[in-house]
Design a protein around this motif. Sequence first.
Motif, short mmCIF file in Angstrom:
data_model
loop_
_atom_site.label_atom_id
_atom_site.label_comp_id
_atom_site.label_asym_id
_atom_site.label_seq_id
_atom_site.Cartn_x
_atom_site.Cartn_y
_atom_site.Cartn_z
N ASN A 113 0.82 -1.22 0.00
CA ASN A 113 0.00 0.00 0.00
C ASN A 113 0.86 1.28 0.00
O ASN A 113 1.97 1.30 0.52
CB ASN A 113 -0.93 -0.01 1.22
N ALA A 114 0.34 2.30 -0.65
CA ALA A 114 1.00 3.61 -0.70
C ALA A 114 -0.07 4.63 -1.06
O ALA A 114 -1.12 4.27 -1.58
CB ALA A 114 2.10 3.61 -1.76
N HIS A 115 0.23 5.90 -0.81
CA HIS A 115 -0.74 6.95 -1.13
C HIS A 115 -1.14 6.93 -2.61
O HIS A 115 -2.28 7.15 -2.96
CB HIS A 115 -0.18 8.32 -0.77
N TYR A 116 -0.13 6.68 -3.45
CA TYR A 116 -0.45 6.76 -4.89
C TYR A 116 -1.40 5.66 -5.32
O TYR A 116 -2.12 5.82 -6.32
CB TYR A 116 0.83 6.75 -5.74
N VAL A 117 -1.43 4.54 -4.59
CA VAL A 117 -2.38 3.46 -4.92
C VAL A 117 -3.79 3.99 -4.75
O VAL A 117 -4.66 3.82 -5.63
CB VAL A 117 -2.15 2.22 -4.02
N SER A 276 13.35 -5.68 -2.09
CA SER A 276 12.85 -7.05 -1.89
C SER A 276 11.54 -7.33 -2.60
O SER A 276 11.16 -8.48 -2.75
CB SER A 276 12.70 -7.32 -0.40
N ARG A 277 10.85 -6.30 -3.06
CA ARG A 277 9.54 -6.55 -3.63
C ARG A 277 9.10 -5.39 -4.52
O ARG A 277 9.46 -4.24 -4.26
CB ARG A 277 8.55 -6.68 -2.46
N TYR A 278 8.29 -5.70 -5.52
CA TYR A 278 7.71 -4.67 -6.38
C TYR A 278 6.92 -3.67 -5.54
O TYR A 278 6.12 -4.08 -4.69
CB TYR A 278 6.79 -5.31 -7.43
N ALA A 279 7.16 -2.41 -5.78
CA ALA A 279 6.40 -1.34 -5.11
C ALA A 279 6.64 -1.23 -3.61
O ALA A 279 5.94 -0.51 -2.92
CB ALA A 279 4.90 -1.43 -5.40
N LEU A 280 7.63 -1.98 -3.11
CA LEU A 280 8.04 -1.80 -1.73
C LEU A 280 9.26 -0.89 -1.77
O LEU A 280 10.27 -1.22 -2.39
CB LEU A 280 8.38 -3.15 -1.09
N TYR A 281 9.13 0.28 -1.17
CA TYR A 281 10.18 1.30 -1.30
C TYR A 281 11.45 0.87 -0.59
O TYR A 281 11.43 0.09 0.36
CB TYR A 281 9.70 2.64 -0.72
N THR A 282 12.57 1.43 -1.06
CA THR A 282 13.86 1.20 -0.42
C THR A 282 14.32 2.53 0.19
O THR A 282 13.93 3.60 -0.28
CB THR A 282 14.91 0.73 -1.45
N GLU A 283 15.19 2.44 1.20
CA GLU A 283 15.72 3.66 1.84
C GLU A 283 16.42 4.53 0.80
O GLU A 283 16.23 5.74 0.74
CB GLU A 283 16.75 3.29 2.93
N GLU A 284 17.25 3.90 -0.02
CA GLU A 284 18.03 4.68 -1.00
C GLU A 284 17.13 5.25 -2.10
O GLU A 284 17.39 6.34 -2.61
CB GLU A 284 19.15 3.85 -1.60
N VAL A 361 -0.50 2.89 4.88
CA VAL A 361 0.46 2.77 3.79
C VAL A 361 1.76 2.19 4.35
O VAL A 361 1.96 2.15 5.56
CB VAL A 361 0.73 4.14 3.12
N GLN A 362 2.66 1.74 3.47
CA GLN A 362 3.93 1.16 3.92
C GLN A 362 4.74 2.22 4.67
O GLN A 362 4.63 3.42 4.40
CB GLN A 362 4.72 0.62 2.74
N PRO A 363 5.59 1.76 5.63
CA PRO A 363 6.29 2.70 6.51
C PRO A 363 7.07 3.80 5.76
O PRO A 363 7.00 4.97 6.14
CB PRO A 363 7.25 1.80 7.30
N LEU A 364 7.79 3.45 4.69
CA LEU A 364 8.60 4.47 4.00
C LEU A 364 7.73 5.50 3.27
O LEU A 364 8.16 6.62 3.05
CB LEU A 364 9.57 3.82 3.02
N ASP A 365 6.55 5.12 2.91
CA ASP A 365 5.63 6.07 2.28
C ASP A 365 5.05 6.99 3.35
O ASP A 365 4.92 8.20 3.16
CB ASP A 365 4.49 5.31 1.58
N ARG A 366 4.77 6.39 4.51
CA ARG A 366 4.23 7.16 5.63
C ARG A 366 5.26 8.18 6.10
O ARG A 366 4.96 9.34 6.32
CB ARG A 366 3.87 6.20 6.77
N ALA A 367 6.51 7.74 6.17
CA ALA A 367 7.57 8.59 6.69
C ALA A 367 7.82 9.81 5.80
O ALA A 367 8.14 10.88 6.27
CB ALA A 367 8.86 7.78 6.83
N THR A 368 7.65 9.62 4.50
CA THR A 368 8.01 10.70 3.59
C THR A 368 6.80 11.46 3.08
O THR A 368 6.95 12.51 2.49
CB THR A 368 8.73 10.14 2.35
N GLY A 369 5.62 10.88 3.28
CA GLY A 369 4.42 11.52 2.77
C GLY A 369 4.44 11.61 1.25
O GLY A 369 3.84 12.50 0.67
N LEU A 370 5.14 10.69 0.59
CA LEU A 370 5.13 10.66 -0.88
C LEU A 370 3.70 10.42 -1.33
O LEU A 370 3.10 9.43 -0.95
CB LEU A 370 6.00 9.52 -1.41
N ALA A 371 3.17 11.32 -2.08
CA ALA A 371 1.76 11.16 -2.47
C ALA A 371 1.64 10.33 -3.72
O ALA A 371 2.58 10.21 -4.47
CB ALA A 371 1.11 12.50 -2.66
#
Length: 371
Positions: A113-117, A276-284, A361-371
Amino acid sequence: MNVLFEFFPSYRTKLPYVELADLPTPVQRMERLERELGGAVEALYVKRDDLSGEAYGGNKARKLEFILGEALRNEAKAVMTFGAAGSNHALATAMYARQLGLDCISMLVPQPNAHYVRTNLLMGLRAGAELHHHANMPAVALGSLWQLARRRMRDGKLPLIVPPGGSSTLGMIGFVNAGLELKRQIEQHLLPRPDVVYVASGTMGTAIGLLSGLQLAGIRAQLMAVRVTDPPFTSMRKAHRFFRHINQLLRATDNTYPELPFPEDYLVLRHDHYGSRYALYTEEGVEAVRLVEATEGVRIEGTYTGKTFAALLADARAGLLKGKKVLFWNTYDSHDFSSEIAKVDYHALPKSLHRYFETDVQPLDRATGLA
Ligand SMILES: *Cc1c(COP(=O)(O)O)cnc(C)c1O
């Protein structure tokens, strides 16, 4: 304007085509980011395919010009396509199909899950797409057969099937054109000939269409195709197959199109920034999104372009791009649709899609508020 038609005028009538995109897309130097990288690259440019379409940009508009051109030529009433729940491709297809008076049936599978979804689902609904969500690919296959049969009964004909990512041979021709478009921009001194081009590889159609276009244009640049999907979606075997199919179609349509050998030495598949997975964000990947936004004000995202830009940054920092002219191909549409979706209620979606609105939404999406 489609440059391919200037080089090969017969394609204008022989290939199915409908003008949808806003071409050429601009190229822009990323000077602040160059400075940030402290001379680790000689020059860094971005191809702004995020601006490829009034209604919806990104890489899909180029493909849909040919794909939906075929739907019109076949007098189809509907198109059916496939993707993850938040698929940009499914949304782009729905929006342009709607513009042309075609129905769009989207067969979707789960993703992180992510905001853009959420945004893409609500925009799909708003574009009148018929959205179906199934637990896995076999269920999608079965569900598709059922929907095709239903449509056949209703419309008296089958919908045009559009493969995931719009990576049919016809769709990829949109990126052969993109290679020629770049050639023209180099001739106009809008950018120097790049040594290295970075592009995301989801279903690989963009990368291999572009590889063909660069080869046709005589641009000897190394293409870094950064894999952002599961291994089978991006492979050398598939690259060869796609390349061959593009060549066959273009030569069959006009025999003055050259027989191009596969540019073995110019395609590099990057498997090292997938995570590790499609649409799972990475730190970098998320760091790359932040940096590009902060320095250049260009918005990219975590599923495709962030991972791709992360590969570029890692290479620059490792000293691999010293003295090189680098082009980042931005495949992402960054329209802000927040006002369009403000009044769309997710409860109108099929029940199995509600989870994207009812769970976090996934933690990295939540942390950055990427819409
Ligand atoms: C679809 C998509 C891609 C992948 O393109 P392919 O042709 O499937 O490899 C890359 N970036 C973005 C933003 C996309 O939506």
